[in-house]
Design a protein around this motif. Structure first.
Motif, short mmCIF file in Angstrom:
data_model
loop_
_atom_site.label_atom_id
_atom_site.label_comp_id
_atom_site.label_asym_id
_atom_site.label_seq_id
_atom_site.Cartn_x
_atom_site.Cartn_y
_atom_site.Cartn_z
N UNK A 248 19.18 0.46 7.26
CA UNK A 248 18.73 0.70 8.64
C UNK A 248 17.48 -0.10 9.00
N UNK A 249 16.84 -0.66 7.96
CA UNK A 249 15.58 -1.38 8.18
C UNK A 249 14.57 -0.51 8.92
N UNK A 250 14.53 0.73 8.46
CA UNK A 250 13.67 1.72 9.09
C UNK A 250 12.85 2.45 8.02
N UNK A 251 11.64 1.97 7.73
CA UNK A 251 10.81 2.65 6.73
C UNK A 251 10.46 4.09 7.11
N UNK A 252 10.60 4.45 8.37
CA UNK A 252 10.29 5.81 8.81
C UNK A 252 11.21 6.84 8.16
N UNK A 253 12.33 6.40 7.61
CA UNK A 253 13.22 7.33 6.91
C UNK A 253 12.53 7.96 5.71
N UNK A 254 11.46 7.34 5.24
CA UNK A 254 10.71 7.90 4.11
C UNK A 254 10.15 9.28 4.44
N UNK A 255 10.13 9.64 5.70
CA UNK A 255 9.67 10.98 6.10
C UNK A 255 10.56 12.07 5.50
N UNK A 256 11.81 11.72 5.15
CA UNK A 256 12.73 12.68 4.54
C UNK A 256 12.43 12.92 3.06
N UNK A 257 11.52 12.14 2.48
CA UNK A 257 11.26 12.20 1.05
C UNK A 257 10.94 13.60 0.52
N UNK A 258 10.02 14.35 1.12
CA UNK A 258 9.73 15.69 0.56
C UNK A 258 10.94 16.61 0.54
#
Length: 164
Positions: free
Chosen positions: A127-137
């Protein structure tokens, strides 16, 4: 276990894992967050890693992921499942050497977290979307919980079948 018997067992485990994967795909996700699911087919992968060995577990995983994505018609699943599965095995297989048969659940929980990390990495790259890292926790927590369950199930299965 050698030869035809080993191939037969691997084929049966692949069929079981694929059946579980396809059945679980029909169950609505427990929470509305991408990547969170029970991962019941991983019971077979964890079992295979301890009962058969790393190479055999990897072959069973690859066959399940490839066939599962083809049968489900979700080729994008291939990218996420393959990345997650390979991350999982990369974390689990070294641990396999140091945990006992009564600690398989630890190996599985770590593997499940790495599976989710692999899927998240694939999602970010695709997706080329680093904001997906918000799902990490949430993915780490769900990985720990589902990995604990699948690991305990695989552990009980391994110990039960060893007694037979």
């Amino acid at each position: 276990m050698k030869g035809a018997k080993k191939i037969t067992v691997m084929g049966l485990l692949t069929a079981i894992a694929l059946t579980i994967f396809m059945a679980e795909a029909q169950i609505p996700p427990p929470v509305p967050i991408p990547g969170v699911k029970l991962g019941l087919a991983n019971i077979v992968t964890v079992y295979a890693a301890f009962a058969l060995g790393p190479g055999e577990a990897c072959l069973i995983l690859l066959a399940r992921v490839l066939l599962g994505s083809l049968f489900s018609g979700q080729l994008m699943t291939l990218m996420y499942s393959l990345t997650g599965g390979l991350f999982c095995l990369a974390a689990m297989l070294p641990l396999r050497r140091v945990v006992t048969e009564r600690q398989i659940w630890v190996c599985s929980a770590v593997g499940a977290v790495f599976h989710n990390l692999g899927q998240l990495a694939a999602g970010i790259l695709i997706a080329r979307t680093p904001a997906l890292a918000a799902f990490l926790p949430v993915l780490v927590l769900s990985g720990l919980l589902t990995g604990l369950f699948t690991g305990l199930t695989a552990q009980f299965l391994l110990l039960f079948l060893k007694e037979k």
